[in-house]
Design a protein around this motif. Sequence first.
Motif, PDB file in Angstrom:
ATOM      1  N   ALA A 188     -39.204  68.636 -24.029  1.00 47.33           N
ATOM      2  CA  ALA A 188     -38.644  67.497 -24.679  1.00 47.33           C
ATOM      3  C   ALA A 188     -38.465  67.769 -26.102  1.00 47.33           C
ATOM      4  O   ALA A 188     -37.754  67.318 -26.844  1.00 47.33           O
ATOM      5  N   TRP A 189     -39.702  68.522 -26.989  1.00 53.37           N
ATOM      6  CA  TRP A 189     -39.677  68.866 -28.216  1.00 53.37           C
ATOM      7  C   TRP A 189     -38.469  70.014 -28.552  1.00 53.37           C
ATOM      8  O   TRP A 189     -38.055  69.679 -29.519  1.00 53.37           O
ATOM      9  N   ASP A 190     -38.403  70.753 -27.577  1.00 57.45           N
ATOM     10  CA  ASP A 190     -37.158  71.708 -27.682  1.00 57.45           C
ATOM     11  C   ASP A 190     -35.822  70.957 -28.071  1.00 57.45           C
ATOM     12  O   ASP A 190     -34.994  71.256 -28.755  1.00 57.45           O
ATOM     13  N   ARG A 191     -35.520  70.143 -26.903  1.00 57.22           N
ATOM     14  CA  ARG A 191     -34.234  69.335 -27.128  1.00 57.22           C
ATOM     15  C   ARG A 191     -34.295  68.256 -28.362  1.00 57.22           C
ATOM     16  O   ARG A 191     -33.125  68.283 -28.772  1.00 57.22           O
ATOM     17  N   LEU A 192     -35.435  67.702 -28.563  1.00 60.93           N
ATOM     18  CA  LEU A 192     -35.706  66.773 -29.843  1.00 60.93           C
ATOM     19  C   LEU A 192     -35.217  67.553 -31.001  1.00 60.93           C
ATOM     20  O   LEU A 192     -34.261  66.931 -31.980  1.00 60.93           O
ATOM     21  N   ARG A 193     -35.745  68.755 -31.218  1.00 58.23           N
ATOM     22  CA  ARG A 193     -35.413  69.445 -32.450  1.00 58.23           C
ATOM     23  C   ARG A 193     -34.149  69.988 -32.790  1.00 58.23           C
ATOM     24  O   ARG A 193     -33.773  69.837 -33.668  1.00 58.23           O
ATOM     25  N   ILE A 194     -33.760  70.291 -31.615  1.00 59.94           N
ATOM     26  CA  ILE A 194     -32.126  70.659 -31.579  1.00 59.94           C
ATOM     27  C   ILE A 194     -31.123  69.719 -31.936  1.00 59.94           C
ATOM     28  O   ILE A 194     -30.289  69.741 -32.858  1.00 59.94           O
ATOM     29  N   LEU A 195     -31.646  68.460 -31.348  1.00 65.95           N
ATOM     30  CA  LEU A 195     -30.679  67.246 -31.477  1.00 65.95           C
ATOM     31  C   LEU A 195     -30.769  66.909 -33.154  1.00 65.95           C
ATOM     32  O   LEU A 195     -29.718  66.682 -33.843  1.00 65.95           O
ATOM     33  N   LEU A 196     -32.037  66.732 -33.741  1.00 61.97           N
ATOM     34  CA  LEU A 196     -32.334  66.573 -34.889  1.00 61.97           C
ATOM     35  C   LEU A 196     -31.407  67.396 -35.991  1.00 61.97           C
ATOM     36  O   LEU A 196     -30.717  67.045 -36.907  1.00 61.97           O
ATOM     37  N   ALA A 197     -31.505  68.599 -35.770  1.00 60.92           N
ATOM     38  CA  ALA A 197     -30.738  69.774 -36.492  1.00 60.92           C
ATOM     39  C   ALA A 197     -29.478  69.678 -36.403  1.00 60.92           C
ATOM     40  O   ALA A 197     -28.592  69.670 -37.522  1.00 60.92           O
ATOM     41  N   ASP A 198     -28.810  69.126 -35.125  1.00 55.36           N
ATOM     42  CA  ASP A 198     -27.531  69.161 -35.008  1.00 55.36           C
ATOM     43  C   ASP A 198     -27.065  67.986 -35.870  1.00 55.36           C
ATOM     44  O   ASP A 198     -26.011  67.698 -36.624  1.00 55.36           O
ATOM     45  N   VAL A 199     -27.764  66.640 -35.724  1.00 56.42           N
ATOM     46  CA  VAL A 199     -27.418  65.377 -36.448  1.00 56.42           C
ATOM     47  C   VAL A 199     -27.296  65.632 -37.993  1.00 56.42           C
ATOM     48  O   VAL A 199     -26.347  65.189 -38.543  1.00 56.42           O
ATOM     49  N   TYR A 200     -28.290  66.255 -38.501  1.00 56.23           N
ATOM     50  CA  TYR A 200     -28.544  66.406 -39.998  1.00 56.23           C
ATOM     51  C   TYR A 200     -27.621  67.507 -40.479  1.00 56.23           C
ATOM     52  O   TYR A 200     -27.276  67.635 -41.532  1.00 56.23           O
ATOM     53  N   SER A 201     -26.886  68.372 -39.547  1.00 53.69           N
ATOM     54  CA  SER A 201     -26.071  69.483 -39.948  1.00 53.69           C
ATOM     55  C   SER A 201     -24.590  68.735 -39.619  1.00 53.69           C
ATOM     56  O   SER A 201     -23.680  69.854 -39.938  1.00 53.69           O
ATOM     57  N   SER A 202     -24.285  67.803 -39.070  1.00 56.84           N
ATOM     58  CA  SER A 202     -23.209  67.224 -38.748  1.00 56.84           C
ATOM     59  C   SER A 202     -22.469  68.048 -37.464  1.00 56.84           C
ATOM     60  O   SER A 202     -21.449  67.917 -37.398  1.00 56.84           O
ATOM     61  N   ASN A 203     -23.665  69.031 -36.888  1.00 48.95           N
ATOM     62  CA  ASN A 203     -23.032  69.531 -35.652  1.00 48.95           C
ATOM     63  C   ASN A 203     -22.781  68.464 -34.733  1.00 48.95           C
ATOM     64  O   ASN A 203     -23.436  67.687 -34.338  1.00 48.95           O
ATOM     65  N   MET A 204     -21.432  68.736 -33.916  1.00 48.55           N
ATOM     66  CA  MET A 204     -21.115  67.757 -33.022  1.00 48.55           C
ATOM     67  C   MET A 204     -21.345  68.099 -31.457  1.00 48.55           C
ATOM     68  O   MET A 204     -21.192  67.353 -30.746  1.00 48.55           O
ATOM     69  N   ARG A 205     -22.420  69.179 -31.237  1.00 49.36           N
ATOM     70  CA  ARG A 205     -22.693  69.645 -30.218  1.00 49.36           C
ATOM     71  C   ARG A 205     -23.348  68.088 -29.252  1.00 49.36           C
ATOM     72  O   ARG A 205     -23.231  68.197 -28.150  1.00 49.36           O
ATOM     73  N   TRP A 206     -24.077  67.389 -30.081  1.00 43.11           N
ATOM     74  CA  TRP A 206     -24.738  66.353 -29.388  1.00 43.11           C
ATOM     75  C   TRP A 206     -24.048  65.377 -28.689  1.00 43.11           C
ATOM     76  O   TRP A 206     -24.549  64.453 -28.044  1.00 43.11           O
ATOM     77  N   THR A 207     -22.516  65.189 -29.015  1.00 43.82           N
ATOM     78  CA  THR A 207     -21.824  64.265 -28.380  1.00 43.82           C
ATOM     79  C   THR A 207     -21.275  64.567 -27.091  1.00 43.82           C
ATOM     80  O   THR A 207     -20.739  63.586 -26.634  1.00 43.82           O
ATOM     81  N   ARG A 208     -21.634  65.651 -26.751  1.00 43.30           N
ATOM     82  CA  ARG A 208     -20.880  66.148 -25.357  1.00 43.30           C
ATOM     83  C   ARG A 208     -21.259  65.145 -24.492  1.00 43.30           C
ATOM     84  O   ARG A 208     -22.689  65.012 -24.048  1.00 43.30           O
ATOM     85  N   GLY A 209     -20.448  64.801 -23.619  1.00 40.21           N
ATOM     86  CA  GLY A 209     -20.863  63.882 -22.463  1.00 40.21           C
ATOM     87  C   GLY A 209     -20.897  62.362 -22.802  1.00 40.21           C
ATOM     88  O   GLY A 209     -21.408  61.620 -21.902  1.00 40.21           O
ATOM     89  N   TRP A 210     -20.611  62.016 -24.001  1.00 38.76           N
ATOM     90  CA  TRP A 210     -20.560  60.663 -24.493  1.00 38.76           C
ATOM     91  C   TRP A 210     -19.410  60.285 -25.214  1.00 38.76           C
ATOM     92  O   TRP A 210     -18.710  60.981 -25.875  1.00 38.76           O
ATOM     93  N   ASP A 211     -18.964  59.084 -24.902  1.00 41.22           N
ATOM     94  CA  ASP A 211     -17.629  58.703 -25.333  1.00 41.22           C
ATOM     95  C   ASP A 211     -17.943  58.029 -26.799  1.00 41.22           C
ATOM     96  O   ASP A 211     -18.523  56.886 -26.822  1.00 41.22           O
ATOM     97  N   VAL A 212     -17.738  58.621 -27.809  1.00 44.89           N
ATOM     98  CA  VAL A 212     -17.971  58.377 -29.060  1.00 44.89           C
ATOM     99  C   VAL A 212     -16.943  58.345 -30.101  1.00 44.89           C
ATOM    100  O   VAL A 212     -16.827  57.957 -31.370  1.00 44.89           O
ATOM    101  N   SER A 213     -15.686  58.238 -29.493  1.00 48.24           N
ATOM    102  CA  SER A 213     -14.370  58.363 -30.428  1.00 48.24           C
ATOM    103  C   SER A 213     -14.246  57.271 -31.416  1.00 48.24           C
ATOM    104  O   SER A 213     -13.968  57.447 -32.582  1.00 48.24           O
TER     105      SER A 213
END
Length: 499
Positions: A401-426
């Motif tokens: 869980a920590w590894d996933r959370l750390r990657i997610l937060l890094a993606d969010v704060y760097s505006s990386n869009m990988r975290w949106t995969r599988g989610w309808d965000v358009s």
Amino acid sequence: MRYAIMVGTEDYPHARNLDRLLAPANDVEQFGTLLSDPRIGGFRVTPLVNRPLREVSTAIEDRLLSATEHDTILIYISGHGILTEDEMLHFPMTDIEADFYRSGALSAQVLKTQVDLSRAKSVIVLLDCCYSGAYFSTKAEGGFNLDSALVAGGEGRVVITATTGTHAFEPLAGGNTEIVSYFTQALIAGLSTGDADRGGDGLVDTAELYQFVHEWLSLNAPGQKPVHRDESVGKIVIARNARGFGVHPELPPQIQRGLQSDDHKTRAAVLGYLQRLAEAPGPEQYLAQESLTYLRKSADHNDQIMDISVSTRQAPTWVLRQMVIDRHNDLNVRIAALFELSTKSTTNNAARHDLISLGRNGSLEILLRIRIAAELGRVVGESYAVGVLDEMVGPTMGKFAWDRLRILLADVYSSNMRWTRGWDVSDLFADPELLWGLVMAVMMAVIGISYDHRIKAVKQLIDMHRQDDIGVKVAIGMLRDQSLDTEIRSRIQREFGLA
């Protein structure tokens, strides 16, 4: 939300045995003004003065039966009360015809049934009318089970009536057109002055209000004795103290006066003195700490806590920890205190200890614990974050869980869009709050929080952050997960009223 339905009936043009009253319209206007004041009651008030039965009964039924488990509902009735031949209490409305009480009056039995069936968190009933004490002998249809009502989302039901006997009195007119009944005068006196705040915590609960009303009536209308019935768990707050935040009753009088001074510099100076006492070991330390806790609990959940100069940067670490724990505080205040504590913990051992203790506090809300885990991992160490997440997602799963959370937060704060995969965000990026709701929904999903706990987290967030509907926006974010099965999707929609 807080809603008040206020009924006042003084004209009965078609009823032979019901005299015109002088107070109800004034009762509703003056008491309603107090309840709607955001500094005191904070209710959304619907006044219904001299309105027909159908309009009144529909308004009450709609409000009670459409309420959610987050709502507080107040029902106030001023007017005549009548007993039918079978001694059932009714409240006649202005369109009552002759003696047809059953068809022209609101039945107390119907009202009580609607109150008991409502999903509202709390319902307060205030009855200012003759025979109002008979409300307690009225049985709701099907009976009332407090346990099942609380499971349905309620905190309880409180009723205060104007009298145990036959009459609830109006003062003699004497040419005065601004008459207010004695019972409502007592309600207004207790809330408008803040004198009903017997505990001194800056809040007036229904038990305190009844105590004040009882004493006020014993002095000003000795023939009238009110009645109080409380079927609740915990305190139901009806208003804030009109004088502002409360002060600890054991403080010396000069300190109490300084804290309640209109001069900002005086308040700041006295507060600074208390903070120094709270941090220094000695006989006065405990009282100073308790006094600061009083101030935090009684501060307005918007920014009154800043107005009395208790900013997070000024606060000692134990105060910051308590601000995070204290559920009276709004989410924004709690998060600000958490971030300040996290910042201090890089150079302050006491702050580090307090941050670690927060991570071990299993009673905190789910989303808040995730934020604490993130801060622990960032400034204290990965093992502390893993320990917190282990408790939330299951033993041995915390590292994942920590590894996933750390990657997610890094993606969010760097505006990386990988975290949106599988989610309808358009269509969400135009609304920052919807976007952050989605981020929180993704965060709970990727670290392995169960669906039951995700739904629980949204409910907790709605309670924590009362100023807007950010909690509902997290639920909307959850629905953007394209992997959701039909059953879970329907459950989320049903739980939060989403189409």
